[in-house]
Every structure is written in C-alpha cells, then in structure tokens.
Design an enzyme around this catalytic site. Structure first.
Site, PDB file in Angstrom:
ATOM      1  N   SER A  41       0.853  -1.183   0.000  1.00 48.31           N
ATOM      2  CA  SER A  41       0.000   0.000   0.000  1.00 48.31           C
ATOM      3  C   SER A  41       0.899   1.247   0.000  1.00 48.31           C
ATOM      4  O   SER A  41       1.788   1.340  -0.846  1.00 48.31           O
ATOM      5  CB  SER A  41      -0.946  -0.056   1.211  1.00 48.31           C
ATOM      6  OG  SER A  41      -1.918   0.951   1.134  1.00 48.31           O
ATOM      7  N   ARG A  59     -13.058   6.830   8.283  1.00 48.85           N
ATOM      8  CA  ARG A  59     -12.658   5.422   8.294  1.00 48.85           C
ATOM      9  C   ARG A  59     -13.692   4.544   7.590  1.00 48.85           C
ATOM     10  O   ARG A  59     -13.355   3.545   6.971  1.00 48.85           O
ATOM     11  CB  ARG A  59     -12.454   4.950   9.731  1.00 48.85           C
ATOM     12  CG  ARG A  59     -11.869   3.551   9.843  1.00 48.85           C
ATOM     13  CD  ARG A  59     -10.494   3.446   9.190  1.00 48.85           C
ATOM     14  NE  ARG A  59      -9.806   2.219   9.544  1.00 48.85           N
ATOM     15  CZ  ARG A  59      -8.539   1.969   9.275  1.00 48.85           C
ATOM     16  NH1 ARG A  59      -7.812   2.865   8.637  1.00 48.85           N
ATOM     17  NH2 ARG A  59      -7.968   0.839   9.619  1.00 48.85           N
ATOM     18  N   ASP A 113      -8.701  -5.020  -6.286  1.00 50.05           N
ATOM     19  CA  ASP A 113      -8.352  -3.792  -5.554  1.00 50.05           C
ATOM     20  C   ASP A 113      -8.909  -2.573  -6.289  1.00 50.05           C
ATOM     21  O   ASP A 113      -8.604  -2.380  -7.461  1.00 50.05           O
ATOM     22  CB  ASP A 113      -6.816  -3.710  -5.464  1.00 50.05           C
ATOM     23  CG  ASP A 113      -6.319  -2.591  -4.550  1.00 50.05           C
ATOM     24  OD1 ASP A 113      -7.084  -1.650  -4.266  1.00 50.05           O
ATOM     25  OD2 ASP A 113      -5.150  -2.660  -4.130  1.00 50.05           O
ATOM     26  N   HIS A 124      -7.996  -4.409  -1.785  1.00 53.00           N
ATOM     27  CA  HIS A 124      -6.737  -3.830  -1.334  1.00 53.00           C
ATOM     28  C   HIS A 124      -6.188  -4.544  -0.094  1.00 53.00           C
ATOM     29  O   HIS A 124      -4.974  -4.655   0.071  1.00 53.00           O
ATOM     30  CB  HIS A 124      -6.952  -2.344  -1.042  1.00 53.00           C
ATOM     31  CG  HIS A 124      -5.683  -1.605  -0.750  1.00 53.00           C
ATOM     32  ND1 HIS A 124      -4.673  -1.478  -1.674  1.00 53.00           N
ATOM     33  CD2 HIS A 124      -5.248  -0.970   0.365  1.00 53.00           C
ATOM     34  CE1 HIS A 124      -3.670  -0.798  -1.132  1.00 53.00           C
ATOM     35  NE2 HIS A 124      -3.989  -0.475   0.094  1.00 53.00           N
ATOM     36  N   ASP A 125      -7.065  -5.007   0.774  1.00 52.56           N
ATOM     37  CA  ASP A 125      -6.635  -5.650   2.023  1.00 52.56           C
ATOM     38  C   ASP A 125      -5.981  -7.019   1.830  1.00 52.56           C
ATOM     39  O   ASP A 125      -5.505  -7.610   2.819  1.00 52.56           O
ATOM     40  CB  ASP A 125      -7.828  -5.820   2.975  1.00 52.56           C
ATOM     41  CG  ASP A 125      -8.017  -4.613   3.889  1.00 52.56           C
ATOM     42  OD1 ASP A 125      -7.182  -3.692   3.836  1.00 52.56           O
ATOM     43  OD2 ASP A 125      -9.000  -4.601   4.646  1.00 52.56           O
TER      44      ASP A 125
END
Lengths: 507, 507
Positions: free
Chosen positions: A222, A291, A451, A488-489
């Site tokens: 990232s 968040r 992603d 993405h994670d």
C-alpha cells in the site's frame, strides 16, 4: 460547520471558563446532550417521528470524551505499545519547504543484524499501520503481519534483520502533528506538508544511526509499496531488492478523490477545529466517517456480496435511516474502532502525502530544485519565515472547476451526442525516466485484480515502466479474482499468495 | 455532533430570539464567522500554520444562508420549473406501514396520447433527477435526457406519449419530507420509510388518473432501472415492454455501503438537526460532502485519469489540506452546485429506498403480508399510532458487528493462513421466482462495464434471472470499456449506444 466555533465565543463566560485554546469545541454534560435527542412529537402528525440511535451514540460519546478530558487532562495518547526510539537533533528539510528542527523515529526490529550489517530488510507500512508488524518481547500483541514474519516465514528472521518504522507524520511515536513544536505546543496544523519521500529520508536517517549502509531489501505494501520504490529512487546504492505490493508509482485521480472525501468529512467535523483539538474533544465523528469511507475502498463488492449479502442486523425491526443492514453495522463498527486510535491530523497529512506521490522525472526535478533552494535557506534559519509567504496562500480559483476543452470529455451537465473512446497512454516517458535509477534492481511487483484503491493497472504500470527503463529483473504477479476477492486488504490476509511470492523472491 | 444543538439552548435569549423551531441551528453574522478563520500564530513555531480556504467558504455560505433565511422567510424551495400536478385524496399505504393521507405527483409529458391510450411510455428517473427529462413549452430549460426524447429520437414523440414523474419522497413537487403534514408542519423525519415499490404505486395512481390502463413501455435508468422492473412485477398486466438501464433487481452491499456513507455524512452535519432544518439553515456542508462521495461513484477511474490526471488547480501554490488537485476542485464544485438544489431529507429517504430494494420472492411475500395487515388497520385509522411502536424502536445491537463464522471470511484483524476462493451463486432461486411475473415481457437490460455503483454483473444477473424464469424475450447489452469509460453516468451521456439500443428495442 465551523460556524460552531463562533458559538464558543458567544457563550456566557461561565460556559467558556474551561477554554484553554482558541478553537475549543463546545462541551456539554451528558444530561443536556441526552435531553436533545428526544424527537419532536405532534399528536396530529400522520406518522411517528423516526429515531436516531446512531446520533444518540455520537452525542453520548462526545459527552464521555468531554468528561474524560476534564478528568485526565488534555493529552491524547496514541500508541501501539513498546518500541525503540531514534532521536535526531539534525533538522529534517521537507520537500515542500517545511522543516522539522529535530525529530524522532519510533521503530521495532526482529531477527539479528549480521556482522557485515548486510542482512537488513526495511518493512514499510500502509497509512495507519504502526511499526508493530509482529509481536516482540516488549509487546506480545500480535502485529499486522504476524504470520508473515519469523523463522522460516516470508520475512525470515533466521536470515534477515527486519526493521519496521512508524512514519513521520504519524502518531505512533515518530514526530507528527500531535508532537510538541519548539514553542511547547502541539504542531497541529502548523505541521508542514509532508511527502512519501520525506518519510523515506527519515527512515534512512535511522539506517545511518544503525550503521546500515545498504539494505538487503525494501519491502512495502500500500503506501509502503510507494515507499519501497521511493527508497530505491532516492538511494539506489543503498537498496538491494525491492518489493512493492498493491502500491503505485504515482497516485491517480480516483485514489485522490477517495482520500479527498475522507479528508473533507474529517475537516468538516466542528470538533476538528482546524486541527487544534488536542486540548479538547477529538473529532471522533469525522474520524469515524473517514474510516468508514476508507473501509469501503479497502475491500471488494463480490466479497461483501458473499459475506453480508442483504442481511439486516435485526430483520424484526423497521428499517431506519441509521445503520440497519449488516454491511452498515460492519462499517459503523470499523469506524468506531478506529476513531480514537489514530490521530486525525496524522490521517490528513499522510493521506495528502499519498496524493502528492509521483515518481515521474519532471516532478522529481522540481522537488530537487525546490530542495536546493530551501537547503540554502536552512543554514540561515529562514525557512520557516519564508514558508509563511507561500504555504498559507492557497486560495481556490475564483472560477470553480471548468470542463477542459477536449473532445473526449463530455460532462454530465452537457450531454453529448456520443461517447468517444478514451485511449490511455502506455507508461508515460516521464515516468520511465523517473524510475531509471531502479533499472538494475531486482524488483517484485504484486497487484490484486479486485483492488479498487490501488487498481491492478497501477502495478502493471510499475512493471511495464521498469521494463521500458531497461530493467530485466522485474517480476510482476497479479492475483486474479479467482485467487482473491479481498481487494486492497489482500496483502494483510493472503499468506499463501502474497507471502509465498515474497518468500520466493527474497530467497 | 448534534451536541451543537445544546449550544442554541445555552445561548443568551437575544441570540435565540429568531428561533421558531425546536432544532434550530445557530446563526451568526458574517463578520463574526470571518473573524474565526484567522489561524493561530506563534512567533516560535517551526513552520507557519496552514490556512483553510475551503472551510472559510463554508462559514461564509452559512452566514449568507442565515442572512437570506432571515430576509425571505424560512420556506425552502426546490424546483426544476413548471410541471403538471396530480393530487390524490385517497391515502397511500406504504410498504413499511407508513401512510400518506393525501399526496401529489408532479409530472411532465411529451408527445400525444393516442385514441386508445395505448402509446404511453413511463420514463423513470434516477435518485436526484426530476420530471424535467426534456424541455417543454412551459419550461424551455434542457432536460436531463434532452437528446433522447423527441420526434425520431430514442423515445420518439411522433409515436409515443412520454410521461416522466417526480418520485414521491423527492422534493420537486411530489409529496416528500419537505411537504406539509396534516398538522401544518413539514413532515421532516416524520415522513415514513419509503420503498421503490411505493414510488411505483404512486406513479400508477397517476396512470389511473390519466386513464392509461396499460403502458406501452416502462423505461428507467439507475434507480429508474429498479422501478421499471418493479412496475412489471407489481403490475404485470399494465406494462408492455420494459427497459432497465444500469439498474438492478436487488441492491448489493457495496452500493448500500456507498449510500450509507453519504447518509452518515449528511446526518452528522449539525445543521441537519435530525431533519428539522426547514425553518433554518439547511445542512449544506453535509449535502456537499454527500454529493462529492456520490460523484465518485458515478464516474470511473480511467476516465478521470485521462481527464484530470495529476493536474493541480494552481501548480504555483503550495499543496494544501483543502482541495488543490484538479480532481478535488471538480468534486468540490459538483458538491457545491448540488448542495442547495435538492432537499437533504429527500436524499436520505430515497437513498434508503434504493438500499431496501429486493425483488426476491421471499421479500415480496413478506411485504405483501405486512401490507395486508396494515391495509386492514388503515380503515380503522390506526396505522400512524401503531407505527409509533415499531418504527421508532430500532436500536443498534449491544455487541457491535461480529465476524460471521465462515471459512470464506477472514477479517483484516485476524490474518488467515490463506484465502479461499469465494464462489458467488448464480442467480438465486428466490430471485428467479421473484421475477417470474416478467417471464412473458419483452425486456431490454443494459449495463456498463465501467460502472462501479451498479456494476455490470448486476445487469447480467437481471438478464440471467429472467432467462431462468423462462423469459425468451430478454435482450442484454453490456457496454465494454472500449465503448464507455463513463461509469454509471453513461446513461446520461451515450446517445449512440444507450439511445440507439433503446430505440431499436422500442421500434
């Protein structure tokens, strides 16, 4: 919304008495806050008024935080536990002309540095991750890459000395907006604009201190995947191998847009108070919202389809404008968990640094020139004063955004007769030139098809750019949707595909 | 953030004098607001304080709105101009037990209704679009589908009588949260929870009024693409052809997540005041933020890459935490333009209705049962009272969201050994059964590969579901990224591919 701040000034002196700071948000006892959450009722309304438990919860939290802040004093504390600390009294000149007269880098290590100090791996983190990538004797809490680090693991501590730092600008012990400036007050938004390269320079100051002249590898995911490339470009002689996972060589407008919305919701929280909230209630609502938006960008639609589908938290209840689908309560929880664990100003500065990231040659040259100019000034001690004239002066254009004249850019407001195909350039020459310092490095680039924040084309771009720069030692892996739907994670989760690829590459 | 409302109560009476409503947000003159935007300075800080022109602009707007509201009275006015109006004194029972004792549907038409009243096309809109799809004699302003409607156009007014309504729940003349309830006050959040099917039922009341027993076609895009399917399911005998563009048969969690964040940022704006802002300053900051997030979901990354790239609004200036990339000023402008043109409460109710959309059979049966129960009550006049007991009672679970035990759902907090492939079901049987009423209709389904809000798999799902239900007259078109990079907004822009397909299908 910052009209609010006007309220503080207009309040009776008795209510203002506790104020210690210019931009102090309001505080009210819980009882008063609660009394406000009763809904207006009218015996003659056709339907009952909706209730808002999600806002009641925010109010109650503000009240709790206010009480806590009055009891325990104003100092916020963000930490992930014990870590090592490197202090530098040498000032750090930042890319955009700011300066840190002194700074600290908090870090953790695993494994042993060998005799010739040649087996160090610098592990570079994402935006909100700390140096606590793996448990340590001092802090047994599992780290964010717990299963990726250790004897025989992808980052093999039998072979390597692994170092992970907290980035400057952050809040886990390295110098950032919550740190104390020379005048004894928190930097807040007097902290200077920061870049990814600034963070990397601070990391290399730590390496100097540890007498590590050359890394065996720089490994990052990232934002860390930006940093590992930047490390190679800034210090090509000091970096061996490079691993860039779900990163990019330059931020693209979609990611900027996603981060922009997060910054804006945070800054619109009246408690943010333009950054000067350290002696008061932190902008927990804005952080929570930011968040939640971020969490949307970290995962993928098909995964959620499987995991949450259309389940509601309590199907026996009426729907509500507050969260009631399971996906909503999940996001709510993700926001809630994070909102007091990370410094809001750090989020702003680091997310902006990500937007500013661009390894294209022309941008590098501009920065170099700017640094040379400021470097000259730093000796005379005039940097801060001079920056006064420039860094405060941004104004929005009088004319808001205007559609650029281009055949290929119809706007929603001006329906067009037809669409035209948009051809994206293959890696621009400027970027190829910018990555030239990496042409002899062994580089592993990993991307994930699901992603949406750092889409797979960005890692393809890194690999193609390196090849065009003459690099014959690039490995590029793209995990298709058959291998990962975690978006993405994925880099946090996929020990087999991500961890395995890293291990093969390093060995 | 709604602690704020406490401030109003604590203010000196002089400042409260103008207050007419319980949840009245604060108002301050411009001069006071301005004085707050000066940044705290310290002669001993290492770097200058950042400035925040984007927040200054919000403050100034609040002050302007406050002044305007004091001058012109509190009534907000949302309109897109002249339209026809259908008033019903027959109450409308809503799916979740709410009731509109009377209601209005505002609409516009183009073309002529033929003698046997068989040539009507109902055009169904997206969330924020009005009935003004095309200019009229009464309102010459171009409509949102101006080039798609007219003689020889995809919706050919030489052949068809085109009707476009403003949905109930909206703010362009049809009954919605800004309308006046029986007690003479705005509904605000006393407006009942609404569904897509409720909107469609109101449309068919209008058709009854116009003595149109059967539509030649129901045509809709985005939320309208949900409605066109719902129209066929609710009234299979009254709908000829169906066109569903960039819509879906059930909302999926990713779209719900995107809309959730928009609702939350809006509801967190203190000016939203739990919906009771009509006599005061509207929550323009929250609306602006919500629209910026929405705009991100309406377009696609590659298009922005081409259009904005990494251009900054003014490269001669220092970067700032306020918008400075061109993509940011574009989003800022999009939010700014919208924030006073649409009723915030309408956004909440309609976006929630989209989340609740599910044409699966089991959901349809649950709603049917619920309606039957409430239908019995409506005669006794007890609906509103009864709803009091249920619609107010949503509470968040004591335990926040917990990861569901499932082999395929590793969480970011609990790194897993490896990922497992997630297999998504082909169209679920429940949805196939739910769409069975459409098995003999001619249906055109269009999707766009670059759409992230209503991704192309959702339109594929509609088409496959219909085929599995036995429909042999389904046409499915998917515009690849070679044809459109405009994402969800393609239906507004692409006259050739979208308009052409609609025209071929209707003729």
């Amino acid at each position: 919304m910052s009209l609010l701040q006007g309220a503080a000034r207009s309040l009776p002196r008795s209510l203002r008495a506790a104020g210690r700071q210019q931009y102090r948000p309001l505080r009210f006892p819980l009882s008063l806050s609660r009394s406000l959450s009763s809904t207006p009722s009218s015996p003659n309304s056709s339907n009952p008024a909706l209730s808002f438990p999600c806002l009641d919860a925010q109010d109650a939290k503000s009240a709790r935080l206010s009480a806590r802040s009055l009891q325990s004093g104003p100092e916020p504390s963000y930490t992930t536990g014990q870590h090592e600390r490197f202090h530098s009294d040498e000032p750090l000149l930042l890319d955009w002309g700011g300066v840190l007269p002194q700074f600290e880098v908090a870090y953790e290590t695993w494994g042993e540095l060998n005799k010739d100090r040649s087996n160090a791996i610098l592990l570079q983190t994402g935006l909100s991750a700390s140096s606590h990538a793996h448990s340590t004797a001092a802090n047994p809490k599992p780290g964010w890459w717990e299963k990726f680090i250790g004897p025989g693991k992808p980052l093999d501590t039998d072979k390597y000395f692994v170092i992970c730092t907290n980035v400057i600008g952050g809040c886990y012990g390295s110098t950032g907006p919550s740190s104390i400036d020379l005048d004894g007050k928190h930097y807040a938004t007097r902290f200077p604009i920061l870049t990814i390269e600034d963070m990397v320079r601070a990391q290399f100051r730590l390496l100097d201190h540890l007498k590590i002249s050359k890394l065996s590898a720089a490994v990052g995911s990232s934002m860390g995947g930006m940093q590992s490339l930047a490390a190679g470009v800034l210090f090509p002689e000091r970096v061996g191998k490079i691993v860039s996972i779900s990163g990019c060589a330059r931020s693209h407008p979609y990611s900027i847009a996603m981060r922009h919305t997060q910054r804006q919701v945070l800054m619109m929280d009246p408690n943010w108070a333009r950054g000067y909230y350290y002696d008061s209630i932190p902008p927990h609502s804005g952080m929570k919202l930011a968040r939640e938006i971020a969490t949307v960008t970290y995962r993928s639609g098909p995964e959620w389809e499987k995991r949450f589908g259309r389940k509601r938290a309590d199907p026996s209840k009426q729907p509500a404008l507050c969260p009631d689908f399971l996906i909503e309560t999940y996001l709510d929880h993700a926001g809630e968990k994070f909102c007091l664990e990370y410094d809001p100003n750090s989020l702003l500065y680091i997310s902006k640094a990500m937007d500013l990231f661009d390894l294209g040659l022309s941008h590098q040259l501009t920065m170099k020139e700017q640094r040379a100019k400021n470097q000259a000034k730093i000796a005379s001690g005039a940097v801060g004063q001079d920056a006064n004239n420039t860094s405060c002066s941004l104004t929005l254009p009088d004319q808001p955004y205007q559609e650029q004249p281009s055949a290929a850019t119809p706007s929603a407001q001006q329906p067009e007769t037809g669409t035209e195909t948009i051809e994206l350039e293959s890696p621009p020459k400027d970027l190829v030139a910018g990555l030239a310092p990496l042409k002899d490095h062994q580089v592993l680039v990993i991307g994930v098809a699901s992603d949406i924040l750092f889409p797979a084309w960005q890692q393809r771009e890194i690999a193609e750019t390196l090849k065009l720069a003459g690099n014959k030692k690039v490995e590029h892996i793209e995990l298709g949707e058959d291998l990962s739907l975690f978006g993405h994670d994925t880099f946090l989760l996929d020990l087999k595909n991500i961890g395995g690829a890293v291990q093969n590459f390093l060995d």
